[in-house]
Design a protein around this motif. Structure first.
Motif, mmCIF file in Angstrom:
data_model
loop_
_atom_site.group_PDB
_atom_site.id
_atom_site.type_symbol
_atom_site.label_atom_id
_atom_site.label_comp_id
_atom_site.label_asym_id
_atom_site.label_seq_id
_atom_site.Cartn_x
_atom_site.Cartn_y
_atom_site.Cartn_z
ATOM 1 N N MET A 83 49.406 11.467 -6.899
ATOM 2 C CA MET A 83 48.043 11.366 -6.458
ATOM 3 C C MET A 83 47.176 10.871 -7.615
ATOM 4 O O MET A 83 47.378 11.246 -8.754
ATOM 5 C CB MET A 83 47.548 12.726 -5.970
ATOM 6 N N THR A 90 43.705 10.256 -9.920
ATOM 7 C CA THR A 90 42.609 11.070 -10.422
ATOM 8 C C THR A 90 41.315 10.441 -9.933
ATOM 9 O O THR A 90 40.921 9.374 -10.395
ATOM 10 C CB THR A 90 42.641 11.144 -11.963
ATOM 11 N N ARG A 91 40.661 11.090 -8.997
ATOM 12 C CA ARG A 91 39.479 10.526 -8.346
ATOM 13 C C ARG A 91 38.198 11.006 -9.018
ATOM 14 O O ARG A 91 38.166 12.091 -9.593
ATOM 15 C CB ARG A 91 39.470 10.914 -6.866
ATOM 16 N N TYR A 103 32.448 5.710 -5.881
ATOM 17 C CA TYR A 103 33.707 6.450 -5.823
ATOM 18 C C TYR A 103 34.774 5.610 -6.491
ATOM 19 O O TYR A 103 34.820 4.392 -6.330
ATOM 20 C CB TYR A 103 34.076 6.698 -4.356
ATOM 21 N N HIS A 139 38.874 5.724 -6.713
ATOM 22 C CA HIS A 139 40.006 6.386 -6.072
ATOM 23 C C HIS A 139 41.090 6.800 -7.067
ATOM 24 O O HIS A 139 41.772 7.806 -6.852
ATOM 25 C CB HIS A 139 40.603 5.465 -5.010
ATOM 26 N N HIS A 189 32.251 13.087 -3.030
ATOM 27 C CA HIS A 189 33.470 13.338 -2.265
ATOM 28 C C HIS A 189 34.014 14.728 -2.597
ATOM 29 O O HIS A 189 33.782 15.254 -3.678
ATOM 30 C CB HIS A 189 34.530 12.284 -2.597
ATOM 31 N N GLY A 190 34.781 15.295 -1.689
ATOM 32 C CA GLY A 190 35.329 16.631 -1.887
ATOM 33 C C GLY A 190 36.631 16.661 -2.651
ATOM 34 O O GLY A 190 37.109 17.730 -3.007
ATOM 35 N N ASP A 191 37.209 15.486 -2.931
ATOM 36 C CA ASP A 191 38.526 15.462 -3.560
ATOM 37 C C ASP A 191 38.497 14.922 -4.990
ATOM 38 O O ASP A 191 39.505 14.465 -5.507
ATOM 39 C CB ASP A 191 39.496 14.618 -2.729
ATOM 40 N N ILE A 192 37.337 14.980 -5.653
ATOM 41 C CA ILE A 192 37.234 14.391 -6.987
ATOM 42 C C ILE A 192 37.656 15.373 -8.069
ATOM 43 O O ILE A 192 37.603 16.586 -7.885
ATOM 44 C CB ILE A 192 35.818 13.864 -7.273
ATOM 45 N N ASP A 193 38.070 14.803 -9.193
ATOM 46 C CA ASP A 193 38.406 15.596 -10.373
ATOM 47 C C ASP A 193 37.295 15.547 -11.420
ATOM 48 O O ASP A 193 37.145 16.465 -12.213
ATOM 49 C CB ASP A 193 39.705 15.074 -10.999
#
Length: 113
Positions: free
Chosen positions: A1, A3-4, A20, A22, A92-96
């Motif tokens: 996966m 690193t967003r 964003y 990705h 976004h909810g999936d960011i690092d």
């Protein structure tokens, strides 16, 4: 996966613009593309509003992905993105990582989410 990350740009006029990324959103990859923008902002070479400043982030992302070309003429994963940075509607909810560029104070901050 991958690193967003998100990049939030704000200005003194009430503007807010989100981008964003990705993959490769960690500081070692993102900061080398953001710091030249910040240097030019501080030197007075870039405008201090989100619309005009944000356009340069799209240009940098396009150059990073070597996508300088016309619009896509066929389908495929390699054609759906114009570059490393995409406009988006919010965090976004999936960011690092979250990066914030404040055009008023001419500062760049970031933190791990």
């Amino acid at each position: 996966m991958g690193t967003r990350c998100n990049i939030k740009i704000t200005d003194d006029y009430g503007g807010e613009l989100w981008f964003y990324r990705h993959s490769d959103g960690y500081p070692e990859c993102v900061l080398p593309s953001l710091e030249p923008l910040m240097d030019r902002l501080r030197a007075g070479l870039l405008r201090d509003n989100v619309g005009q400043f944000g356009g340069w982030l799209i240009v940098i992302g396009n150059k990073e992905y070597n996508r300088t070309r016309g619009l896509p003429t066929k389908r495929g994963l390699k054609t759906w993105k114009c570059g490393a940075y995409e406009l988006t509607t919010g965090q976004h909810g999936d960011i690092d990582y979250l990066y914030h560029i404040n055009l008023l104070t001419q500062t760049l901050t970031y933190w791990e989410v």
